[in-house]
Design a protein around this motif. Structure first.
Motif, PDB file in Angstrom:
ATOM      1  N   TYR A  51       0.926  -8.645   3.445  1.00 43.00           N
ATOM      2  CA  TYR A  51       2.044  -7.786   3.874  1.00 43.00           C
ATOM      3  C   TYR A  51       2.781  -8.418   5.048  1.00 43.00           C
ATOM      4  O   TYR A  51       4.014  -8.430   5.082  1.00 43.00           O
TER       5      TYR A  51
ATOM      6  N   ARG B  27       6.632  -9.517   5.071  1.00 41.70           N
ATOM      7  CA  ARG B  27       7.542  -8.963   6.079  1.00 41.70           C
ATOM      8  C   ARG B  27       8.246 -10.085   6.834  1.00 41.70           C
ATOM      9  O   ARG B  27       9.445 -10.013   7.096  1.00 41.70           O
TER      10      ARG B  27
ATOM     11  N   LEU C 124       8.940  -3.276   0.505  1.00 41.67           N
ATOM     12  CA  LEU C 124       7.503  -3.551   0.628  1.00 41.67           C
ATOM     13  C   LEU C 124       6.643  -2.287   0.647  1.00 41.67           C
ATOM     14  O   LEU C 124       5.504  -2.319   1.109  1.00 41.67           O
TER      15      LEU C 124
ATOM     16  N   GLU D 105       3.252  -2.641  -1.256  1.00 41.31           N
ATOM     17  CA  GLU D 105       2.340  -3.544  -0.549  1.00 41.31           C
ATOM     18  C   GLU D 105       1.794  -2.892   0.720  1.00 41.31           C
ATOM     19  O   GLU D 105       0.631  -3.046   1.057  1.00 41.31           O
ATOM     20  N   ARG D 106       2.637  -2.142   1.418  1.00 45.18           N
ATOM     21  CA  ARG D 106       2.205  -1.446   2.632  1.00 45.18           C
ATOM     22  C   ARG D 106       1.171  -0.369   2.288  1.00 45.18           C
ATOM     23  O   ARG D 106       0.169  -0.201   2.987  1.00 45.18           O
TER      24      ARG D 106
ATOM     25  N   ALA E 229      -2.123  -2.082   1.527  1.00 46.28           N
ATOM     26  CA  ALA E 229      -2.760  -2.554   2.758  1.00 46.28           C
ATOM     27  C   ALA E 229      -3.373  -1.390   3.524  1.00 46.28           C
ATOM     28  O   ALA E 229      -4.462  -1.512   4.091  1.00 46.28           O
TER      29      ALA E 229
END
Length: 99
Positions: free
Chosen positions: A4, A8, A56, A59-60, A63
Protein backbone atom coordinates in the motif's frame (compact mmCIF):
# COMPACT_ATOMS: atom_id res chain seq x y z
CA UNK A 1 1.36 -2.33 4.37
CA UNK A 2 4.51 -2.12 2.27
CA UNK A 3 2.52 -2.73 -0.90
CA UNK A 4 0.00 0.00 0.00
CA UNK A 5 2.80 2.41 0.88
CA UNK A 6 4.57 1.78 -2.42
CA UNK A 7 1.34 2.21 -4.35
CA UNK A 8 0.63 5.46 -2.50
CA UNK A 9 4.14 6.67 -3.30
CA UNK A 10 3.58 5.77 -6.95
CA UNK A 11 0.40 7.85 -7.08
CA UNK A 12 2.28 10.78 -5.53
CA UNK A 13 5.19 10.49 -7.97
CA UNK A 14 2.76 10.36 -10.90
CA UNK A 15 0.99 13.48 -9.64
CA UNK A 16 4.33 15.18 -9.02
CA UNK A 17 5.43 14.58 -12.61
CA UNK A 18 2.11 15.87 -13.98
CA UNK A 19 2.16 18.97 -11.75
CA UNK A 20 5.81 19.65 -12.53
CA UNK A 21 5.05 19.47 -16.25
CA UNK A 22 2.02 21.73 -15.85
CA UNK A 23 3.96 24.33 -13.87
CA UNK A 24 6.91 24.44 -16.23
CA UNK A 25 4.72 24.54 -19.33
CA UNK A 26 2.78 27.48 -17.90
CA UNK A 27 -0.56 25.69 -17.45
CA UNK A 28 -0.37 25.96 -13.64
CA UNK A 29 1.00 29.04 -11.84
CA UNK A 30 4.57 29.11 -10.57
CA UNK A 31 5.47 29.59 -6.91
CA UNK A 32 6.66 32.90 -5.58
CA UNK A 33 10.41 33.52 -5.65
CA UNK A 34 12.42 30.43 -4.75
CA UNK A 35 9.39 28.47 -3.52
CA UNK A 36 8.59 26.80 -6.84
CA UNK A 37 9.85 23.36 -5.72
CA UNK A 38 7.81 23.51 -2.55
CA UNK A 39 4.78 24.68 -4.54
CA UNK A 40 5.04 21.68 -6.88
CA UNK A 41 5.39 19.22 -3.97
CA UNK A 42 2.44 20.70 -2.06
CA UNK A 43 0.23 20.77 -5.14
CA UNK A 44 1.15 17.16 -5.94
CA UNK A 45 0.29 16.13 -2.36
CA UNK A 46 -3.02 17.96 -2.55
CA UNK A 47 -3.94 16.23 -5.80
CA UNK A 48 -2.63 12.75 -4.92
CA UNK A 49 -4.45 12.46 -1.58
CA UNK A 50 -8.03 12.19 -2.92
CA UNK A 51 -6.88 10.11 -5.89
CA UNK A 52 -5.20 7.53 -3.66
CA UNK A 53 -8.17 7.60 -1.26
CA UNK A 54 -10.47 6.46 -4.07
CA UNK A 55 -8.14 4.35 -6.20
CA UNK A 56 -6.39 2.46 -3.38
CA UNK A 57 -9.49 1.73 -1.29
CA UNK A 58 -9.35 -2.05 -1.76
CA UNK A 59 -5.64 -2.20 -0.99
CA UNK A 60 -6.11 -0.03 2.11
CA UNK A 61 -8.93 -2.30 3.34
CA UNK A 62 -6.78 -5.39 2.79
CA UNK A 63 -3.89 -3.82 4.69
CA UNK A 64 -6.15 -2.84 7.59
CA UNK A 65 -7.46 -6.42 7.85
CA UNK A 66 -3.88 -7.71 8.01
CA UNK A 67 -2.97 -5.19 10.72
CA UNK A 68 -6.10 -6.06 12.73
CA UNK A 69 -5.30 -9.78 12.52
CA UNK A 70 -1.73 -9.13 13.65
CA UNK A 71 -2.96 -7.06 16.61
CA UNK A 72 -5.48 -9.76 17.59
CA UNK A 73 -2.73 -12.40 17.44
CA UNK A 74 -0.47 -10.28 19.63
CA UNK A 75 -3.29 -9.73 22.16
CA UNK A 76 -3.97 -13.47 22.28
CA UNK A 77 -0.28 -14.20 22.88
CA UNK A 78 -0.14 -11.55 25.60
CA UNK A 79 -3.22 -13.01 27.33
CA UNK A 80 -1.72 -16.50 27.14
CA UNK A 81 1.53 -15.25 28.69
CA UNK A 82 -0.38 -13.46 31.45
CA UNK A 83 -2.35 -16.59 32.32
CA UNK A 84 0.86 -18.66 32.45
CA UNK A 85 2.40 -16.13 34.83
CA UNK A 86 -0.75 -16.16 37.00
CA UNK A 87 -0.68 -19.96 37.24
CA UNK A 88 3.02 -19.96 38.16
CA UNK A 89 2.50 -17.18 40.71
CA UNK A 90 -0.47 -18.97 42.30
CA UNK A 91 1.54 -22.18 42.48
CA UNK A 92 4.43 -20.41 44.18
CA UNK A 93 2.11 -18.76 46.71
CA UNK A 94 0.44 -22.07 47.48
CA UNK A 95 3.82 -23.71 48.15
CA UNK A 96 4.87 -20.76 50.32
CA UNK A 97 1.74 -21.05 52.49
CA UNK A 98 2.04 -24.80 53.08
CA UNK A 99 5.65 -24.68 54.29
Amino acid sequence: MLRYTLMRLGVFVGCFVVVWGAVYSGIAPRGLGNSNGLWVVLLALLISAPISFVVLRKERDRASVQVAQRVDRMKANLDANRSQEDVADDGARTQGQTS
